[in-house]
Write a protein that holds these residues in place. Structure first.
Motif, PDB file in Angstrom:
ATOM      1  N   LYS A  84       0.827  -1.206   0.000  1.00 48.02           N
ATOM      2  CA  LYS A  84       0.000   0.000   0.000  1.00 48.02           C
ATOM      3  C   LYS A  84       0.866   1.262   0.000  1.00 48.02           C
ATOM      4  O   LYS A  84       0.522   2.258  -0.630  1.00 48.02           O
ATOM      5  CB  LYS A  84      -0.930  -0.011   1.210  1.00 48.02           C
ATOM      6  CG  LYS A  84      -2.007  -1.085   1.139  1.00 48.02           C
ATOM      7  CD  LYS A  84      -2.915  -1.059   2.356  1.00 48.02           C
ATOM      8  CE  LYS A  84      -3.984  -2.130   2.261  1.00 48.02           C
ATOM      9  NZ  LYS A  84      -4.861  -2.145   3.473  1.00 48.02           N
ATOM     10  N   GLU A  87       2.154   1.777  -3.615  1.00 49.10           N
ATOM     11  CA  GLU A  87       1.122   2.312  -4.496  1.00 49.10           C
ATOM     12  C   GLU A  87       0.831   3.777  -4.172  1.00 49.10           C
ATOM     13  O   GLU A  87       0.694   4.609  -5.079  1.00 49.10           O
ATOM     14  CB  GLU A  87      -0.151   1.470  -4.381  1.00 49.10           C
ATOM     15  CG  GLU A  87       0.025   0.049  -4.896  1.00 49.10           C
ATOM     16  CD  GLU A  87      -1.259  -0.763  -4.806  1.00 49.10           C
ATOM     17  OE1 GLU A  87      -2.313  -0.175  -4.522  1.00 49.10           O
ATOM     18  OE2 GLU A  87      -1.196  -1.994  -5.025  1.00 49.10           O
ATOM     19  N   MET A  91       1.581   6.842  -6.834  1.00 44.29           N
ATOM     20  CA  MET A  91       0.468   7.654  -7.338  1.00 44.29           C
ATOM     21  C   MET A  91       0.578   9.100  -6.838  1.00 44.29           C
ATOM     22  O   MET A  91       0.254  10.039  -7.556  1.00 44.29           O
ATOM     23  CB  MET A  91      -0.869   7.027  -6.943  1.00 44.29           C
ATOM     24  CG  MET A  91      -1.189   5.785  -7.751  1.00 44.29           C
ATOM     25  SD  MET A  91      -2.895   5.205  -7.577  1.00 44.29           S
ATOM     26  CE  MET A  91      -2.793   4.358  -6.013  1.00 44.29           C
ATOM     27  N   GLU A 180      -4.796   7.480 -12.488  1.00 46.22           N
ATOM     28  CA  GLU A 180      -5.121   6.498 -11.455  1.00 46.22           C
ATOM     29  C   GLU A 180      -5.631   5.184 -12.027  1.00 46.22           C
ATOM     30  O   GLU A 180      -5.222   4.108 -11.557  1.00 46.22           O
ATOM     31  CB  GLU A 180      -6.124   7.072 -10.458  1.00 46.22           C
ATOM     32  CG  GLU A 180      -6.363   6.155  -9.276  1.00 46.22           C
ATOM     33  CD  GLU A 180      -7.234   6.786  -8.211  1.00 46.22           C
ATOM     34  OE1 GLU A 180      -7.795   6.030  -7.406  1.00 46.22           O
ATOM     35  OE2 GLU A 180      -7.344   8.025  -8.185  1.00 46.22           O
ATOM     36  N   PRO A 181      -6.522   5.182 -13.053  1.00 44.34           N
ATOM     37  CA  PRO A 181      -6.942   3.895 -13.622  1.00 44.34           C
ATOM     38  C   PRO A 181      -5.766   3.108 -14.196  1.00 44.34           C
ATOM     39  O   PRO A 181      -5.711   1.878 -14.076  1.00 44.34           O
ATOM     40  CB  PRO A 181      -7.917   4.307 -14.730  1.00 44.34           C
ATOM     41  CG  PRO A 181      -8.412   5.651 -14.318  1.00 44.34           C
ATOM     42  CD  PRO A 181      -7.245   6.315 -13.674  1.00 44.34           C
ATOM     43  N   TRP A 183      -2.670   3.217 -13.090  1.00 46.28           N
ATOM     44  CA  TRP A 183      -1.919   2.648 -11.973  1.00 46.28           C
ATOM     45  C   TRP A 183      -2.623   1.424 -11.407  1.00 46.28           C
ATOM     46  O   TRP A 183      -1.974   0.432 -11.064  1.00 46.28           O
ATOM     47  CB  TRP A 183      -1.708   3.698 -10.880  1.00 46.28           C
ATOM     48  CG  TRP A 183      -0.735   4.759 -11.265  1.00 46.28           C
ATOM     49  CD1 TRP A 183      -0.965   6.091 -11.409  1.00 46.28           C
ATOM     50  CD2 TRP A 183       0.647   4.572 -11.585  1.00 46.28           C
ATOM     51  NE1 TRP A 183       0.176   6.747 -11.788  1.00 46.28           N
ATOM     52  CE2 TRP A 183       1.180   5.836 -11.904  1.00 46.28           C
ATOM     53  CE3 TRP A 183       1.488   3.460 -11.629  1.00 46.28           C
ATOM     54  CZ2 TRP A 183       2.512   6.021 -12.269  1.00 46.28           C
ATOM     55  CZ3 TRP A 183       2.812   3.635 -11.989  1.00 46.28           C
ATOM     56  CH2 TRP A 183       3.304   4.905 -12.297  1.00 46.28           C
ATOM     57  N   ARG A 184      -3.957   1.501 -11.290  1.00 50.42           N
ATOM     58  CA  ARG A 184      -4.691   0.332 -10.795  1.00 50.42           C
ATOM     59  C   ARG A 184      -4.456  -0.870 -11.699  1.00 50.42           C
ATOM     60  O   ARG A 184      -4.243  -1.987 -11.233  1.00 50.42           O
ATOM     61  CB  ARG A 184      -6.185   0.645 -10.702  1.00 50.42           C
ATOM     62  CG  ARG A 184      -6.547   1.586  -9.551  1.00 50.42           C
ATOM     63  CD  ARG A 184      -8.028   1.493  -9.228  1.00 50.42           C
ATOM     64  NE  ARG A 184      -8.870   1.880 -10.348  1.00 50.42           N
ATOM     65  CZ  ARG A 184      -9.358   3.098 -10.540  1.00 50.42           C
ATOM     66  NH1 ARG A 184      -9.072   4.062  -9.675  1.00 50.42           N
ATOM     67  NH2 ARG A 184     -10.121   3.380 -11.577  1.00 50.42           N
ATOM     68  N   PHE A 187      -0.665  -2.130 -11.269  1.00 46.29           N
ATOM     69  CA  PHE A 187      -0.422  -2.873 -10.037  1.00 46.29           C
ATOM     70  C   PHE A 187      -1.170  -4.210 -10.024  1.00 46.29           C
ATOM     71  O   PHE A 187      -0.681  -5.203  -9.489  1.00 46.29           O
ATOM     72  CB  PHE A 187      -0.800  -2.038  -8.820  1.00 46.29           C
ATOM     73  CG  PHE A 187       0.246  -1.017  -8.451  1.00 46.29           C
ATOM     74  CD1 PHE A 187       1.512  -1.413  -8.042  1.00 46.29           C
ATOM     75  CD2 PHE A 187      -0.026   0.343  -8.521  1.00 46.29           C
ATOM     76  CE1 PHE A 187       2.478  -0.485  -7.709  1.00 46.29           C
ATOM     77  CE2 PHE A 187       0.935   1.283  -8.192  1.00 46.29           C
ATOM     78  CZ  PHE A 187       2.196   0.872  -7.776  1.00 46.29           C
ATOM     79  N   THR A 188      -2.362  -4.231 -10.611  1.00 50.60           N
ATOM     80  CA  THR A 188      -3.096  -5.493 -10.715  1.00 50.60           C
ATOM     81  C   THR A 188      -2.341  -6.473 -11.595  1.00 50.60           C
ATOM     82  O   THR A 188      -2.199  -7.663 -11.268  1.00 50.60           O
ATOM     83  CB  THR A 188      -4.500  -5.250 -11.290  1.00 50.60           C
ATOM     84  OG1 THR A 188      -5.233  -4.389 -10.411  1.00 50.60           O
ATOM     85  CG2 THR A 188      -5.254  -6.567 -11.458  1.00 50.60           C
TER      86      THR A 188
END
Length: 209
Positions: A84, A87, A91, A180-181, A183-184, A187-188
């Motif tokens: 966390k 991330e 970001m 942000e999308p 980065w999501r 990381f996924t």
């Protein structure tokens, strides 16, 4: 105290103006005159705060180091989950690049400021090595797969800087700013392929800007 506060505010205005000039024109084309004219100062008055163009660029570079350090202090607190923290810091730094012209100016300086190449290299090395260490901690403490930490850190930095040049400032299809999308998604993707990349060791470290 009032005099000191005025001097501080003037210095801040000068740094912002310098960042705008460096970000748009680059180091070689930027001039002290252009910075002074941007905020209605004389060149002589500006020299009272910064003795040269190099000192202006150096102040911005040092500020970028402080920005990174403050993000680390804000998010990497004792007992925090390393994944966390990674991330949040990535970001946060990416969003600052989008919104802070001073930080963006250091990106341009990193590309065309040979007189401060070592100082810039030191900052970039510090950031990438810190990211690699966070990746190691996340691999040890949570579910992040064992990709080579240096390569993951390098990828994160490439995406951070690449967002500056993406359409609509990196906004995703859902309208979120700062990428942000993306980065999501990144990381996924890094988390889903268990065992991938485990044979590459600790490659991908930084040796220069």
């Amino acid at each position: 105290m009032a005099k000191q506060e005025r001097a501080r505010r003037t210095r801040e205005k000068v740094l912002t103006a310098a960042a705008e000039v460096f970000a748009s024109q680059g180091y070689s084309r930027a001039t002290v005159n252009a910075v002074a004219e941007r905020i209605g100062m004389t060149k002589g008055a500006l020299y009272g705060h910064f003795p040269s163009k190099k000192s202006l660029a150096g102040a911005l570079i040092e500020e970028s180091r402080q920005t990174w350090t403050s993000l680390q202090s804000e998010y990497d607190t004792p007992g925090s989950d390393a994944r966390k923290v990674l991330e949040a810091i990535v970001m946060g730094f990416a969003n600052r690049l989008q919104s802070d012209v001073r930080l963006r100016a250091t990106v341009r300086l990193a590309a065309d400021c040979p007189v401060l190449a070592q100082a810039l290299s030191d900052v970039l090395i510090e950031v990438q090595n810190a990211l690699a260490e966070l990746v190691r901690r996340a691999q040890r403490d949570s579910s992040l797969p064992a990709y080579a930490p240096g390569l993951v850190a390098q990828l994160l930095m490439v995406v951070m800087y690449g967002l500056l040049h993406s359409p609509a400032g990196g906004a995703g299809s859902d309208g979120a700013s700062g990428g942000e999308p993306l980065w999501r998604l990144l990381f996924t993707a890094l988390s889903e392929h268990k065992g991938a990349g485990t044979g590459h060791g600790e490659g991908g470290g930084v040796s220069g800007p």
